[in-house]
Write an enzyme that holds these catalytic residues in place. Structure first.
Site, PDB file in Angstrom:
ATOM      1  N   GLN A 199       5.464   9.896   4.825  1.00 47.76           N
ATOM      2  CA  GLN A 199       6.222  10.301   3.641  1.00 47.76           C
ATOM      3  C   GLN A 199       7.718  10.098   3.818  1.00 47.76           C
ATOM      4  OE1 GLN A 199       4.284  11.066   1.130  1.00 47.76           O
ATOM      5  NE2 GLN A 199       2.507  11.030   2.445  1.00 47.76           N
ATOM      6  N   ASN A 244       0.817  -1.208   0.000  1.00 51.94           N
ATOM      7  CA  ASN A 244       0.000   0.000   0.000  1.00 51.94           C
ATOM      8  C   ASN A 244       0.858   1.268   0.000  1.00 51.94           C
ATOM      9  OD1 ASN A 244       0.767  -0.326   2.670  1.00 51.94           O
ATOM     10  ND2 ASN A 244      -1.191  -1.236   3.231  1.00 51.94           N
ATOM     11  N   ALA A 302       7.274   5.502   8.549  1.00 50.36           N
ATOM     12  CA  ALA A 302       6.046   4.919   7.998  1.00 50.36           C
ATOM     13  C   ALA A 302       5.716   5.621   6.699  1.00 50.36           C
ATOM     14  CB  ALA A 302       4.901   5.076   8.982  1.00 50.36           C
ATOM     15  N   LYS A 303       5.059   4.849   5.825  1.00 54.60           N
ATOM     16  CA  LYS A 303       4.687   5.394   4.529  1.00 54.60           C
ATOM     17  C   LYS A 303       3.836   6.647   4.695  1.00 54.60           C
ATOM     18  CE  LYS A 303       3.890   1.108   4.049  1.00 54.60           C
ATOM     19  NZ  LYS A 303       3.505  -0.255   3.751  1.00 54.60           N
ATOM     20  N   SER A 304       2.978   6.616   5.736  1.00 53.56           N
ATOM     21  CA  SER A 304       2.052   7.726   5.914  1.00 53.56           C
ATOM     22  C   SER A 304       2.793   9.014   6.257  1.00 53.56           C
ATOM     23  CB  SER A 304       1.065   7.387   7.016  1.00 53.56           C
ATOM     24  OG  SER A 304       1.787   6.975   8.157  1.00 53.56           O
TER      25      SER A 304
END
Ligand code: GLU
Length: 298
Positions: free
Chosen positions: A274, A20, A270-272
């Site tokens: 960035q 994701n 975390a990906k969230s």
């Protein structure tokens, strides 16, 4: 389903990212730790794509994972397992738990749970217990629902999740449950689990016929995974996995939890947030050897 008991052949390791987003340095650390420990143990290394979340998983992220891991030079065995193609396996495991009366449907929305927790806190003047991830334990309203009423709502198409009745599950598994943690130096230690701190966890979601916990347990067994190497953020969830393994008669692998990379603010990458992706680093001219060195693998 034919389950391969671990230890019966070469050790089996797996790296299991969720597609994701693009992989970042935290994923690289996880994949490289798997690679290093698998190599040391003379084991096999599998890649599993954990794409049960059909709304968030995207084919370009799967392609990105394969590209990034190839660029890092990590070699996986051919045959990538994609969880979204195996919902039937998770459904079969769920039905076995349902047949034993260990699962119940829950129609509560998140807002309803929050409101009930707030009401209980107001009533008792005490904070409601949170699970290790910081979410309130499920207060149990739907556990008390008459089976006929639950069946009526399901027949009427009411959206619902399926929850594990943790008290019943622990009564069914009996004696103290635990697992073994292994370290890079070969040392091992036993850990006793405390699954009750998670309460009645969700085993099948409203939109997806499984959950991370159920899919990971079924897949690790189906793939004969003997050594699970993953981040410390999943250490507490292992308690749930051990309960499910025991209930389903599946072997419990050995576990190793690696450190997490923190960003400048001390938060988990975390990906969230960035965090810079491996693809971005690559575009800036960073080389795989730089990444290996930076993360302590050379
Ligand atoms: N798919 C999980 C993640 O990306 C990891 C699962 C696991 O290692 O058990 O966080």
């Amino acid at each position: 389903m034919a389950f391969i008991p671990p230890d019966s052949r070469k050790p089996v390791f797996r790296f299991a990212p969720s597609p994701n987003g693009r992989l970042h340095l935290g994923h690289a650390l996880s994949a490289l730790t798997n690679e290093a420990l698998a190599r040391k143990a003379g084991g096999r290394l599998l890649l599993r794509i954990e794409d049960i979340d059909l709304a968030r998983s995207r084919p370009e992220f799967v392609a990105g994972i394969i590209e990034d891991l190839g660029w890092l030079g990590i070699v996986f065995e051919p045959g990538i397992r994609r969880q979204s193609r195996h919902f039937e396996d998770y459904g079969a495991a769920l039905r076995r738990l349902q047949a034993r009366g260990l699962v119940y449907p829950c129609f509560c929305s998140r807002q309803e749970i929050r409101a009930e927790v707030a009401a209980r806190e107001a009533g008792t003047g005490r904070p409601w217990p949170l699970d290790p991830d910081g979410a309130p334990l499920y207060p149990g309203r739907c556990k008390a629902l008459a089976p006929e009423e639950a069946a009526r709502r399901i027949a009427a198409g009411a959206p619902h999740v399926l929850r594990l009745d943790m008290a019943k599950a622990l009564a069914a598994t009996g004696n103290a449950l635990g697992y073994v943690v292994f370290e890079a130096d070969g040392s091992r230690r036993e850990v006793e689990v405390r699954p009750e701190r998670w309460g009645d966890v969700v085993l099948a979601r409203k939109d997806v016929p499984t959950s991370y916990h159920l899919a990971v347990v079924v897949d690790d067994a189906l793939q004969g995974v003997s050594h699970v190497v993953r981040g410390r953020d999943l250490e507490a969830a292992t308690d749930i996995h051990v309960v499910l393994q025991r209930l389903l008669g599946l072997p419990t692998p050995l576990y190793h939890f690696h450190r997490l990379l923190l960003d400048e603010d001390g938060r988990k990458l975390a990906k969230s947030r960035q965090s810079e992706s491996l693809a971005e680093l690559r575009a800036e001219g960073v080389q795989p050897a730089d990444i290996r060195r930076q993360l302590g693998f050379s």
